[in-house]
Motif scaffolding. Structure first.
Motif, mmCIF file in Angstrom:
data_model
loop_
_atom_site.group_PDB
_atom_site.id
_atom_site.type_symbol
_atom_site.label_atom_id
_atom_site.label_comp_id
_atom_site.label_asym_id
_atom_site.label_seq_id
_atom_site.Cartn_x
_atom_site.Cartn_y
_atom_site.Cartn_z
ATOM 1 N N UNK A 27 0.837 -1.214 0.036
ATOM 2 C CA UNK A 27 -0.226 -0.065 -0.080
ATOM 3 C C UNK A 27 0.865 1.207 0.001
ATOM 4 N N UNK A 28 0.401 2.428 -0.776
ATOM 5 C CA UNK A 28 1.376 3.316 -0.864
ATOM 6 C C UNK A 28 0.493 4.880 -0.878
ATOM 7 N N UNK A 29 0.674 5.685 -0.048
ATOM 8 C CA UNK A 29 0.082 7.143 -0.007
ATOM 9 C C UNK A 29 1.000 8.055 -0.330
ATOM 10 N N UNK A 30 0.690 9.052 -1.308
ATOM 11 C CA UNK A 30 1.778 10.151 -1.757
ATOM 12 C C UNK A 30 0.731 11.246 -1.632
ATOM 13 N N UNK A 31 1.123 12.303 -0.659
ATOM 14 C CA UNK A 31 0.261 13.512 -0.607
ATOM 15 C C UNK A 31 1.212 14.663 -0.590
ATOM 16 N N UNK A 32 0.841 15.530 -1.835
ATOM 17 C CA UNK A 32 1.526 16.715 -2.151
ATOM 18 C C UNK A 32 0.553 17.890 -1.167
ATOM 19 N N UNK A 33 1.375 18.325 -0.039
ATOM 20 C CA UNK A 33 0.449 19.132 1.011
ATOM 21 C C UNK A 33 0.542 20.597 0.509
ATOM 22 N N UNK A 34 1.391 20.891 -0.708
ATOM 23 C CA UNK A 34 1.367 22.368 -1.059
ATOM 24 C C UNK A 34 0.070 22.430 -2.190
ATOM 25 N N UNK A 35 -0.157 21.426 -3.168
ATOM 26 C CA UNK A 35 -1.062 21.411 -4.103
ATOM 27 C C UNK A 35 -2.087 20.836 -3.587
ATOM 28 N N UNK A 36 -2.245 20.172 -2.584
ATOM 29 C CA UNK A 36 -3.420 19.217 -2.301
ATOM 30 C C UNK A 36 -3.923 18.195 -3.256
ATOM 31 N N UNK A 37 -2.559 17.388 -3.553
ATOM 32 C CA UNK A 37 -2.973 16.248 -4.619
ATOM 33 C C UNK A 37 -2.337 14.873 -3.929
ATOM 34 N N UNK A 38 -3.367 13.901 -3.958
ATOM 35 C CA UNK A 38 -3.040 12.945 -3.491
ATOM 36 C C UNK A 38 -3.183 11.685 -4.193
ATOM 37 N N UNK A 39 -2.000 10.656 -4.112
ATOM 38 C CA UNK A 39 -2.068 9.416 -4.904
ATOM 39 C C UNK A 39 -1.657 8.312 -4.020
ATOM 40 N N UNK A 40 -2.716 7.349 -4.269
ATOM 41 C CA UNK A 40 -2.667 6.244 -3.587
ATOM 42 C C UNK A 40 -2.644 4.921 -4.503
ATOM 43 N N UNK A 41 -2.185 4.026 -3.920
ATOM 44 C CA UNK A 41 -2.065 2.582 -4.652
ATOM 45 C C UNK A 41 -2.317 1.513 -3.712
ATOM 46 N N UNK A 42 -2.933 0.240 -3.930
ATOM 47 C CA UNK A 42 -2.658 -0.829 -3.493
ATOM 48 C C UNK A 42 -2.509 -1.906 -4.605
ATOM 49 N N UNK A 43 -1.543 -2.811 -3.997
ATOM 50 C CA UNK A 43 -1.127 -3.781 -5.053
ATOM 51 C C UNK A 43 -0.878 -5.163 -4.536
ATOM 52 N N UNK A 44 -0.430 -6.119 -5.614
ATOM 53 C CA UNK A 44 -0.324 -7.440 -4.862
ATOM 54 C C UNK A 44 0.607 -7.921 -6.049
ATOM 55 N N UNK A 45 1.656 -8.786 -5.594
ATOM 56 C CA UNK A 45 2.548 -9.097 -6.650
ATOM 57 C C UNK A 45 3.144 -10.677 -6.036
ATOM 58 N N UNK A 46 3.683 -11.509 -7.004
ATOM 59 C CA UNK A 46 3.827 -12.802 -7.042
ATOM 60 C C UNK A 46 5.485 -12.879 -7.462
ATOM 61 N N UNK A 47 6.625 -13.383 -6.606
ATOM 62 C CA UNK A 47 7.614 -13.690 -7.200
ATOM 63 C C UNK A 47 8.066 -15.213 -7.231
ATOM 64 N N UNK A 48 8.281 -15.820 -8.254
ATOM 65 C CA UNK A 48 8.282 -17.212 -8.521
ATOM 66 C C UNK A 48 9.995 -17.345 -8.608
ATOM 67 N N UNK A 49 10.425 -18.404 -8.068
ATOM 68 C CA UNK A 49 11.711 -18.822 -8.355
ATOM 69 C C UNK A 49 12.108 -20.365 -8.622
ATOM 70 N N UNK A 50 12.997 -20.849 -9.623
ATOM 71 C CA UNK A 50 13.015 -22.331 -9.743
ATOM 72 C C UNK A 50 14.540 -21.942 -9.648
ATOM 73 N N UNK A 51 15.317 -23.020 -8.684
ATOM 74 C CA UNK A 51 16.420 -23.117 -8.462
ATOM 75 C C UNK A 51 17.206 -24.311 -8.467
ATOM 76 N N UNK A 52 18.429 -24.644 -8.532
ATOM 77 C CA UNK A 52 19.228 -25.644 -8.429
ATOM 78 C C UNK A 52 20.587 -25.492 -7.827
ATOM 79 N N UNK A 53 21.101 -26.274 -6.871
ATOM 80 C CA UNK A 53 22.548 -25.935 -6.594
ATOM 81 C C UNK A 53 23.021 -27.180 -6.274
ATOM 82 N N UNK A 54 24.660 -26.934 -6.318
ATOM 83 C CA UNK A 54 25.463 -28.251 -6.199
ATOM 84 C C UNK A 54 26.857 -27.501 -5.270
ATOM 85 N N UNK A 55 27.063 -28.397 -4.257
ATOM 86 C CA UNK A 55 28.126 -28.128 -3.440
ATOM 87 C C UNK A 55 29.209 -29.297 -3.385
ATOM 88 N N UNK A 56 30.396 -29.497 -3.648
ATOM 89 C CA UNK A 56 31.222 -30.364 -3.357
ATOM 90 C C UNK A 56 32.603 -29.949 -2.761
#
Length: 789
Positions: A280-309
């Motif tokens: 969630x994000x709120x951005x208020x310009x208190x001089x010009x009285x302009x407000x921008x708000x946003x709500x969002x959702x995201x998804x980060x997917x990762x496929x991985x492989x590793x080898x240690x020897x």
């Protein structure tokens, strides 16, 4: 939720310490085996109470089998033991001139299986050294076959949760060393510590205020795991399968094979992980009285492989070479959708739009290591260590963003970014330890660290049917940083009191370059980092330590890199290639108590930091831009408490509490940032051994609200839960964990200024995972979480 967490302070302040003021008695002797009359190194000498049979203190024999230990107890008996030999008890002995001389203690081999031998007295013991605490691993842990994580969980002030996260005095991010140096086994790219079993560990050193011997960067603390140079032959390993919601699906295989000359270790893993988020994000310009708000959702997917020897090769009893390598490959996909509203002074919505993001990336990683260690026959603590550690990381990433207006006059537009990133690090270390005159030790050495980074970053915008590069957001950023360090320390350590002094010199050569605009920034500076530590041993179970060290925090890559993050193009974060490093003078007084089934550590500390790095937010045209700057100084004074209490065999509790007051002093661009504040945090972890070999772990965290230079960060509270079931004497482990049980872990921060107001929040949500591990060969199953670090 917050109120119950406060009871840690009550528990820690009401634990009482009772110190017996008895006569100081020395117990000494030499341990040999009966067959060839050879000395036994690492034999356990335990002093136990004659009535309760509880351990009082203990030590281990040296390379020639000799030992010496002191106690103030008057009613005690002595046990001498070693794995594979029969334990000898001494209850009738003479005390002559405050000395018990056992002379030569001969141990006979025990032909019974180890799992049938009950060795009551070989308890792991905690010793207090000048600048560290040393946890000597006894047979009570080494004979179980458990992994290094289980051993760490028995060390006072150290906690390892069921998922393998290690914290020191409640703080994560602690540096893990193997035999005094960074190692692939201790890296964050998996659970490679699981390939180390308890019987391989000689001792664990806990360092909360590092001396000049260690890298001056960072201040969280150090845990150093010392591996035995003489190891028994055998094979141990495990296979682990995990599933979770959201996706946390992985498979891991760990193997460790020891022969007379070689110790071979390996681990492989692969899987799929998903990390959802809400913002969630709120951005208020208190001089010009302009407000921008946003709500969002995201998804980060990762496929991985590793080898240690890797392998440890014992050239002979005093020389060992280690070679190891780890490779990993990750494929990332990220999708996000945010809903934006713009409103005027009357709170009427004037525009509405959505912003979508699709990101793809591949990340190959490589780490490799060479180490040579030489021990000397003259003294078991004398050693020469050379190590070389290298790593590389690359990222090939592309992102596309699209704004679609659903209401109002704002035009649709598209953006895309391209990132071609590469990082190479090399660390070379040479350390020499030389004991002399019995109670003195000289340490000296050097370190050379080379860091090289290239980041080719471009932003394009879709205009008139074609993609056009934005020259203001497109450039190639190069960073080269080399740090050469020399150090020396000298220490005196007597029976009760000791002191250690050290000095470290570091030369930093830094160059950053923006290729397209030919902007060059060069820095070359030399710093000196003195350290001083002293300790006084009041009794076997009570010690006082005091220490001073000077530390440095060099700017991180993301803080230097001037490129923008345009995920939210109304809230942009950038770096600053002109940042200076922070310097901190750290003072600490620590008291360590051990009494009965409890331990309590408290620390008073004061840290004075100059050129503090803070993110400053600028505001223009309804867009907030966050950029790191050096803003004045900060003085922090606080108290830290950590306690462990095991009143019953099936129950233990571990609590941490940290309270500090800070005083900020400074100004930036004609604006004063002087203010005072406080912050505190607490964590409680309770562990239960339930019937049918179930282990339950419940933990709660609270971190208070605190002020920043432009606003405040809100408080955070959350709880985690873990459940483990051992089957077939630990050969199979069933595991369940729930992170953020109540989905209450929300990160919120607010920037409040006369001309603007900015609010950001982010939440990951609840994670539930299930796993099964099967251990084969020697020892228990070793979990591989397959979780992103």
């Amino acid at each position: 939720m917050r109120q119950p967490l406060l009871f840690i302070t009550i528990i820690l302040f009401n634990l009482n310490y009772v110190s017996a003021q008895n006569q100081d008695i020395e117990i000494k002797g030499k341990v040999v085996e009966s067959t060839n009359n050879l000395a036994i190194e690492y034999a356990t000498i335990s002093i136990l109470n004659s009535d309760s049979q509880e351990p009082i203190t203990g030590t281990i024999s040296s390379e020639d089998g000799s030992f010496s230990i002191r106690t103030e107890a008057s009613n005690f008996y002595i046990e001498v033991s070693f794995i594979g030999f029969k334990t000898r008890r001494f209850k009738d002995f003479k005390i002559m001139n405050n000395t018990v001389d056992l002379k030569t203690v001969i141990l006979n081999e025990d032909n019974e299986a180890l799992d049938e031998v009950v060795i009551r007295a070989e308890k792991s013991q905690l010793e207090f050294k000048l600048d560290k605490r040393v946890f000597n691993v006894g047979a009570d842990l080494s004979s179980t076959g458990a992994s290094a994580y289980e051993v760490l969980n028995n060390v006072p002030s150290v906690n390892v949760n069921i998922e393998g996260e290690i914290s020191l005095r409640g703080s994560q991010g602690v540096q893990i060393l193997i035999n005094g140096k960074p190692s692939i086994l201790a890296s964050a790219d998996g659970n490679a510590l699981g390939t180390i079993t308890a019987d391989m560990i000689e001792k664990i050193e806990v360092i909360t205020n590092p001396s000049a011997k260690y890298d001056a960067e960072g201040s969280t603390g150090i845990i150093n795991i010392i591996i035995k140079k003489s190891e028994k032959r055998g094979l141990n390993g495990s296979a682990t399968l995990n599933v979770g919601v959201p996706n946390s699906n992985s498979f891991g295989l760990s193997l460790n094979k020891r022969t007379e000359k070689f110790n071979l270790f390996s681990q492989m893993g692969f899987g799929i992980r998903t990390y959802p988020s809400e913002s969630e994000y709120i951005n208020k310009d208190l001089v010009n009285n302009i407000t921008i708000t946003s709500t969002g959702e995201g998804e980060f997917d990762e496929k991985f492989g590793n080898l240690l020897i890797g392998t440890d090769y014992h050239l002979n009893d005093n020389n060992i070479i280690t070679l190891s390598a780890a490779i990993a490959y990750e494929v990332e996909d990220q999708n996000a959708l945010a809903y934006f509203n713009q409103s005027d002074a009357s709170n009427t919505i004037t525009d509405r739009w959505t912003r979508t993001e699709v990101t793809e990336a591949t990340n190959p990683k490589l780490r490799y290591e060479l180490q040579y260690k030489k021990d000397f026959k003259r003294h078991k603590e004398q050693s020469l260590l050379f190590s070389a550690l290298g790593s590389s990381f690359s990222k090939d990433q592309s992102s596309s963003f699209q704004n679609m207006t659903t209401f109002g006059d704002i035009e649709d537009f598209q953006q895309r970014t391209r990132t071609d990133y590469s990082l190479e690090d090399y660390t070379f270390k040479l350390d020499y330890v030389h004991p002399f005159l019995d109670k003195y030790t000289l340490e000296t050495g050097s370190q050379y660290v080379l860091n090289g980074v290239t980041n080719d970053f471009a932003v394009s915008e879709f205009e008139n049917g074609e993609w056009v590069n934005n020259p203001n957001l497109t450039n190639i950023f190069d960073l080269d940083q080399n740090v050469l360090a020399l150090y020396s320390t000298v220490a005196f350590e007597g029976e009760k009191w000791g002191v250690k002094l050290g000095l470290r010199a570091e030369n930093t050569d830094l160059k950053t370059l923006l290729e397209n605009t030919n902007e060059i920034n060069k820095k070359n500076y030399t710093d000196f980092f003195p350290s001083g530590h002293t300790s006084y041993k009041v009794s076997d179970n009570f010690s006082l330590q005091a220490g001073y060290s000077r530390r440095i925090r060099r700017p991180r890559l993301r803080e230097l890199n001037p490129f923008s993050n345009i995920r939210n193009n109304y809230s942009i974060s950038t770096g600053n290639p002109n940042l200076q490093p922070e310097y901190t003078d750290s003072f600490e007084i620590t008291s360590i108590h051990k009494f009965g089934k409890a331990s309590l550590n408290w620390s008073l500390y004061n840290r004075y930091t100059v050129d503090v790095i803070e993110r400053i937010t600028y505001f223009e045209d309804n867009i907030s831009v966050s950029r790191p700057e050096n803003v004045g100084s900060n003085t922090t004074t606080g108290i830290e408490l950590n306690g462990k209490y095991s009143p019953l065999n099936w129950f233990s509790i571990n609590g941490d509490f940290n309270l500090n007051y800070f005083n900020r002093d400074g100004d930036f661009e004609m604006t004063s940032f002087d203010f005072k504040g406080n912050r505190w945090s607490t964590r409680i972890t309770s562990k239960f051994k339930l019937p049918a070999e179930f282990d339950l772990e419940v933990s709660g965290d609270y971190r208070s609200k605190y002020l920043t230079v432009q606003g405040e960060v809100d408080d955070i509270y959350f709880a985690d839960l873990g459940l483990r079931k051992k089957v077939f004497k630990g050969k199979i482990i069933l595991n369940m964990s729930v992170r953020d049980v109540f989905a209450s872990r929300v990160s919120e921060n607010t920037t409040i200024q006369p001309e603007f107001f900015v609010y950001n929040s982010r939440q990951r949500g609840r994670f539930v995972s299930f796993g099964v591990s099967y251990g084969f060969g020697k020892g228990e199953a070793m979990e591989f979480s397959g979780r992103r670090r």
